[in-house]
Design an enzyme around this catalytic site. Structure first.
Site, PDB file in Angstrom:
ATOM      1  N   GLU A 167     -17.170  11.091  20.728  1.00 36.17           N
ATOM      2  CA  GLU A 167     -17.380  10.501  19.399  1.00 36.17           C
ATOM      3  C   GLU A 167     -16.178  10.722  18.480  1.00 36.17           C
ATOM      4  O   GLU A 167     -16.293  11.392  17.438  1.00 36.17           O
ATOM      5  CB  GLU A 167     -18.641  11.077  18.748  1.00 36.17           C
ATOM      6  N   GLU A 366     -25.252  10.237  25.799  1.00 38.55           N
ATOM      7  CA  GLU A 366     -26.206  11.019  24.989  1.00 38.55           C
ATOM      8  C   GLU A 366     -27.303  10.085  24.549  1.00 38.55           C
ATOM      9  O   GLU A 366     -27.020   9.070  23.896  1.00 38.55           O
ATOM     10  CB  GLU A 366     -25.548  11.593  23.723  1.00 38.55           C
TER      11      GLU A 366
HETATM   12  C1  BGP Z   1     -24.127  13.903  18.505  1.00 38.15           C
HETATM   13  C2  BGP Z   1     -23.117  14.968  18.935  1.00 38.15           C
HETATM   14  C3  BGP Z   1     -23.750  16.187  19.502  1.00 38.15           C
HETATM   15  C4  BGP Z   1     -25.043  16.607  18.833  1.00 38.15           C
HETATM   16  C5  BGP Z   1     -25.963  15.424  18.513  1.00 38.15           C
HETATM   17  C6  BGP Z   1     -27.193  15.800  17.693  1.00 38.15           C
HETATM   18  O1  BGP Z   1     -23.531  13.047  17.602  1.00 38.15           O
HETATM   19  O2  BGP Z   1     -22.225  14.460  19.909  1.00 38.15           O
HETATM   20  O3  BGP Z   1     -22.799  17.212  19.475  1.00 38.15           O
HETATM   21  O4  BGP Z   1     -24.823  17.437  17.805  1.00 38.15           O
HETATM   22  O5  BGP Z   1     -25.242  14.415  17.851  1.00 38.15           O
HETATM   23  O6  BGP Z   1     -26.841  16.105  16.405  1.00 38.15           O
HETATM   24  P1  BGP Z   1     -27.874  16.570  15.270  1.00 38.15           P
HETATM   25  O7  BGP Z   1     -28.477  17.842  15.775  1.00 38.15           O
HETATM   26  O8  BGP Z   1     -27.046  16.788  14.089  1.00 38.15           O
HETATM   27  O9  BGP Z   1     -28.915  15.523  15.127  1.00 38.15           O
END
Ligand code: BGP
Length: 465
Positions: A167, A366
């Site tokens: 990202e 993800e």
């Molecule tokens: C994504 C990132 C991860 C993780 C995820 C959840 O954007 O790549 O590293 O942090 O988001 O994030 P959050 O817990 O802030 O919802």
């Protein structure tokens, strides 16, 4: 009941990152996260930083067994630049880190889990941020490439999937536009320079990777692609969505996957007087750096409408061209700040990649269904947490992915965010995403029901709905 079957040799697993899991034990240097937490613990949910977190550094063997239990055949994490490298200028390594990463990789491989290694997950070494401004500086671009080459040389024979950045737009948004990453600046022009420098760092690392000609290894990029949906079909709303897509998606996707810098993007940057410093040689490097696969992160859709209110900020953000909008007919996740739930976006992303990006091989790098610890509840008599909400939503998303694959999308795997609940930047442990709960007091990993469902999916490549 319908049965959904995914292609053979599909990758099933989870994603995490070094900073979010390893803990700080024996770490050679600080990253900006260590530094920022030391300076301003109040910026982090419940004041919790990344010092101990999952303690993967000490518990990796036990955790790899848990991956195996869930039937993973692959797992993504990242190396921490600030752990692997002792001296950033010379790229001299920290022997302890080399040993740890070797052991961790060996453990995964011995258990049938293909490691996918990302080199940068938001974690600029603090020293480079303070001395040079991190990716504000082209000096740091070259230091990143030194680190990347060192990683390829040390671990290239073990790692088949390398990723330059996770990202890459997020450190730009967080650090230079919207104040959720260190250095918390608000400066549109600098944001564009940082974005450009990250694209350049990626491209230089991709060239360096190809030069090493590692047998059986590929290099790719992981992008958070968020489709923009409009309030209405009016010309103004469509234009607003076009700008959002240009600035948030195509700004990184086009140079990194298609090796093209969109002309329209240059025009916008020119109009806003925020053109970054570039050279013809750098542009050549960017437009010739070939990635071999793409990872896509997806959580929530973006809803936009044409601007109605005057733009008030005294610096550039993409919102100059649109306003965010809440869909009155949307479904929302009460456990994730009421973010909209839109499984169909997965299909739209897949078709976009198929039609406009040469159908490059890609994986869902993800997909995260957030709950909070209260909504997940306590373990039942068998010690398992019932998170069926997560399974139901995951199925809805995978139905959309399946449909796209049937229509020819070149998707080769799915990784859930995340494996064991982990620390997440300023949100710390606010949102839980894991197959296992992390008990913050004891460090125990507590199974969730969703993991049993996933295990079956990973084993059979099939689910029913
Ligand atoms: C994504 C990132 C991860 C993780 C995820 C959840 O954007 O790549 O590293 O942090 O988001 O994030 P959050 O817990 O802030 O919802």
């Amino acid at each position: 009941m319908t049965t959904y079957t995914f292609p053979e040799n599909f990758l099933w697993g989870a994603a995490a990152s070094g900073t979010q899991t390893e803990g700080a034990t024996n770490k050679a240097n600080e990253s900006i996260w260590d530094l920022w937490h030391r300076l301003s613990p109040d910026r982090f949910y419940n004041g919790i930083g990344s010092q101990l977190v999952n303690d993967t550094y000490s518990r990796y063997k036990e955790d790899v067994q848990l991956m195996k239990q869930l039937g993973f055949n692959s797992f993504r994490t990242s190396f921490q630049w600030s752990r692997l490298i002792k001296d950033f200028e010379t790229a001299e390594v920290c022997p302890d880190a080399v040993e740890f990463y070797n052991n961790y990789l060996d453990e995964m491989i011995a258990n049938g889990i293909e490691p996918m290694i990302n080199l940068y997950h938001f974690d600029m070494p603090a020293e480079l941020q303070e001395k040079y401004g991190g990716f504000e500086s082209k000096k740091v671009v070259d230091l990143y490439v030194k680190y990347a080459v060192k990683a390829f040389e040390l671990f290239g024979h073990k790692v088949k999937y390398w990723i330059t950045f996770n990202e890459p737009i997020v450190p730009v948004e967080g650090g230079y536009l919207y104040d959720f990453h260190y250095p918390c600046k608000k400066d549109g022009k600098l944001a564009v320079q940082v974005g450009y420098n990250i694209i350049l760092a990626h491209a230089k690392a991709v060239h360096a990777f190809h030069k090493l000609a590692l047998k059986d290894s590929k290099i790719g990029i992981v992008l958070n692609l968020t489709p923009s949906y409009t309030r209405s079909d009016s010309e103004e709303d469509n234009k607003a969505a076009w700008y959002a897509d240009l600035l948030f998606n195509r700004s990184f996707l086009d140079p990194m996957v298609k090796n093209q810098i969109p002309q329209e993007l240059c025009e916008v940057l020119n109009e806003q007087r925020i053109i970054p410093e570039t050279t013809a040689e750098e542009i050549e490097v960017i437009t010739s750096a070939k990635v071999q696969f793409l990872g896509v992160n997806y959580y929530v859709p973006r809803r936009v409408k044409a601007r109605e209110a005057k733009y008030e900020l005294d610096y550039f953000t993409p919102e100059v061209y649109f306003e965010n909008y809440i869909n009155p007919d949307g479904r929302f996740n009460p456990y994730r700040d009421n973010n909209e739930i839109l499984p169909k976006a997965i299909y739209d992303i897949a078709i976009n990649v198929k039609e406009n990006y040469g159908n490059i091989p890609w994986f869902l790098a993800e997909i995260g269904i957030a709950m909070d610890i209260v909504s997940e509840g306590e373990p039942d008599g068998n010690g398992v947490i019932d998170d069926s909400f997560r399974t139901d939503l995951m199925k809805e998303h995978l139905v959309q992915l399946h449909k796209a694959i049937e229509e020819g999308a070149n998707c080769f795997g799915v990784h859930q965010w995340t494996f064991i609940d982990n620390w997440s930047w300023i949100n710390s442990f606010k949102r839980r995403y894991g197959f296992f709960r992390l008990d913050l007091e004891t460090g125990n990993r507590i199974p969730k029901k969703h993991g049993l469902w996933f295990k079956d999916l990973a084993k059979t490549g099939t689910f029913h709905e």
